[in-house]
Design a protein around this motif. Structure first.
Motif: not given
Length: 296
Positions: A37-62
């Protein structure tokens, strides 16, 4: 975006123990052989609601592995009735889907461990992963993930968080949108009209969206209203992990009964063999149609 400038005393990577794997699964895990898990790939989208986007959380093979597991087991998606808690068909949700079993294989177990590490929520609080396919025009109208009925709340309390994993790219449409959120971004024509009001996320293969349905004080967050926009061009595959405030599990069943009035019809069409995870289940996680499948 979250950053870490030094490996000590805090490292931005979380490692899990290595696992040996066999057969087709090996090709999915050879590249890394560890869950990271690499927090540097996480983008905070919103606080209302609390929403976060993880770029590349899964590999293409997964992603491909999960789609392959689900492809021949899809059924029309259902929604939970607000009064009874039962699963019912509705025009609100027009996708097709199926549930994987928890820890169904090495890859699924690895993904579930990664979700727990990212969210800091225990694995046992999560439901089984639901895989969904949206074809042209299919969508999920805006809705909440927390429950209104007492039946589902009894299984582990409210859903506190949702991790939505995108398993494919979509040419156009299929965005996840939060229509009650405040968003001043001007979106161009690469976004569908559905996604132009509120915070929205385009489906990108391998990315994962985390959002919370409850406030920190555990009260429902109405700004977490969200929907899946209609697919305009292409096909959308996604996988959802809902996470509860308490360990999630079905109440112990007394006697032998079906949970859905369509169980007999589904059994007649061979779904006991085609979709045993839902229909039959396991000793720890009994299925919804055990009577019609003649296993009790």
């Amino acid at each position: 975006m979250l950053h870490s400038t030094s490996p000590a005393p805090f490292s931005p990577f979380f490692f899990f123990s290595r696992h040996s794997v066999d057969g087709n699964i090996r090709s999915v895990t050879d590249k890394s052989d560890q869950s990271i898990v690499d927090p540097t790939k996480v983008i905070q989208l919103s606080w209302k609601p609390r929403a976060f986007l993880y770029k590349g959380f899964m590999s293409a093979a997964e992603c491909d592995h999960v789609v392959k597991m689900a492809k021949d087991k899809l059924q029309k998606s259902m929604v939970a009735d607000n009064e009874s808690g039962k699963s019912v068909l509705s025009n609100i949700r027009t996708s097709s889907g199926m549930f994987l079993s928890k820890g169904q294989d090495e890859v699924i177990n690895r993904i579930e461990e990664r979700i727990a590490a990212w969210t800091f929520l225990p694995k046992e609080n999560g439901e089984a992963i639901q895989v969904l396919r949206y074809e042209f025009g299919e969508k999920y109208e805006p809705h909440y993930d927390y429950f209104h009925d007492k039946y589902n709340q009894a299984l582990g309390g409210h859903r506190i968080a949702t991790v939505l994993m995108y398993l494919s790219d979509v040419v156009k449409g299929g965005e996840t949108v939060f229509p009650s959120s405040e968003d001043t971004t001007v979106k161009d024509d690469s976004w569908s009209d559905c996604a132009k009001k509120g915070i929205a996320v385009k489906p990108r293969k391998g990315d994962a969206l985390l959002f919370y349905s409850l406030h920190p004080d555990a009260t429902p967050d109405e700004s977490s209203l969200h929907g899946g926009c209609p697919v305009i061009e292409g096909e959308k595959w996604s996988a959802t992990k809902w996470i509860h405030v308490l360990p999630f599990g079905k109440p112990k069943k007394e006697g032998c009964a079906d949970e859905n009035e369509k169980c007999g019809e589904w059994a007649a069409y061979g779904e006991c063999d085609k979709n045993p995870s839902y229909m039959v289940g396991t000793q720890e996680w009994p299925g919804a149609c055990r009577k019609s499948c003649k296993v009790c």
